[in-house]
Design an enzyme around this catalytic site. Sequence first.
Site, short mmCIF file in Angstrom:
data_model
loop_
_atom_site.label_atom_id
_atom_site.label_comp_id
_atom_site.label_asym_id
_atom_site.label_seq_id
_atom_site.Cartn_x
_atom_site.Cartn_y
_atom_site.Cartn_z
N ARG A 221 0.81 -1.22 0.00
CA ARG A 221 0.00 0.00 0.00
C ARG A 221 0.84 1.27 0.00
O ARG A 221 0.52 2.26 0.67
CB ARG A 221 -0.96 0.04 1.21
N SER B 159 -9.87 0.69 4.36
CA SER B 159 -9.19 0.25 5.59
C SER B 159 -8.44 1.42 6.21
O SER B 159 -7.71 2.13 5.52
CB SER B 159 -8.19 -0.85 5.28
N GLU C 256 -3.42 3.71 7.08
CA GLU C 256 -3.40 3.60 5.61
C GLU C 256 -4.05 4.86 5.02
O GLU C 256 -3.65 5.33 3.96
CB GLU C 256 -4.17 2.34 5.17
#
Length: 282
Positions: A164, A211, A277
Amino acid sequence: MFDKFEKIENVNLKDYCTFKIGGNGKVIVFPRNVYELKKICKECEENNLQFFILGNGSNVLFPDYYFDKVILSLKKFDNIKIIRKNVVFVGAGVKLFVLNKFLLENSLQGLEFSFGIPASVGGFVCMNGGAFGDEVANHILRVKVLRDNKIIWLKRKEIDFSYRNSNIDDIILGVEFKLKSEDKKLIAEKQQQYLLKRKETQPYDKFSAGSVFKRQNNLIPAKVIDTFGLKGVKIGDAEISRKHAGFIVNNGNAKAMDVLALIKYIKLKTGINFEEEIIILK
Ligand SMILES: Cc1cc2nc3c(=O)[nH]c(=O)nc-3n(C[C@H](O)[C@H](O)[C@H](O)COP(=O)(O)OP(=O)(O)OC[C@H]3O[C@@H](n4cnc5c(N)ncnc54)[C@H](O)[C@@H]3O)c2cc1C
């Protein structure tokens, strides 16, 4: 300022992110091409203005207070073109829904895992988005960027993609993907399977930014949060999703400070300093 370009001043930031949270912002500018983008960057530099590049706003938390950075939206960089067999150039502003539709129509397989993610290609590549054991970096040939007001192409191997994340510090203009030919029916089936899985497991019908935390080694934040019985905990109108503990949802009128308080609460209760995130803007 930015008189020659399409822009919205005193913009309501709620309208530009999937969380539907945020105060007002100074300005959002929509360059139509690289020429305009360069001019806008120059104007920012000359006036000592910082800018933030916005994709589809599906991974950001805007502040409740006035956001005084210039927001650059590349949504007009929306071209998709087949370059040669199985290679497609996609503008940074193209939404993944549109891209997946195009790939289906052209019998090109590879990015089905991304079907249903409300992102733009620029944001997805910058974040190295992924799902179901795959990630976008696996399908990239090269990335076209604007660096120091010059267009350059970064080959896949020149970019450091990690979970990510990527080290791309430039404005992504577009991406070349390497895909495979496949039967339309199979692509459509895969896309629908992934979409269904999302709808079954995620609060797909609620405002969120996906998320909240990154996975850490073998630690899956959603599992840990669930184990601590934190699903459904609310602060203001922000709530730890009952469907997927890794998501915080906005039940309607949540503020950024509610989300930030929930993040703090999760870290305190679990004793784990998870890395976010989502991108928390200041
Ligand atoms: C319901 C839901 C489900 C989700 N599911 C997933 C999932 O399965 N997997 C996953 O990885 N993510 C998921 N996400 C999170 C999010 O979609 C991704 O992080 C996505 O990559 C963000 O793309 P965006 O275009 O919305 O970028 P934004 O949120 O607008 O921006 C994200 C970052 O990218 C940068 N950026 C955007 N465009 C450019 C550009 N052109 N050049 C340089 N930098 C740029 C921004 O500056 C920012 O730092 C989900 C989100 C939601 C709301």
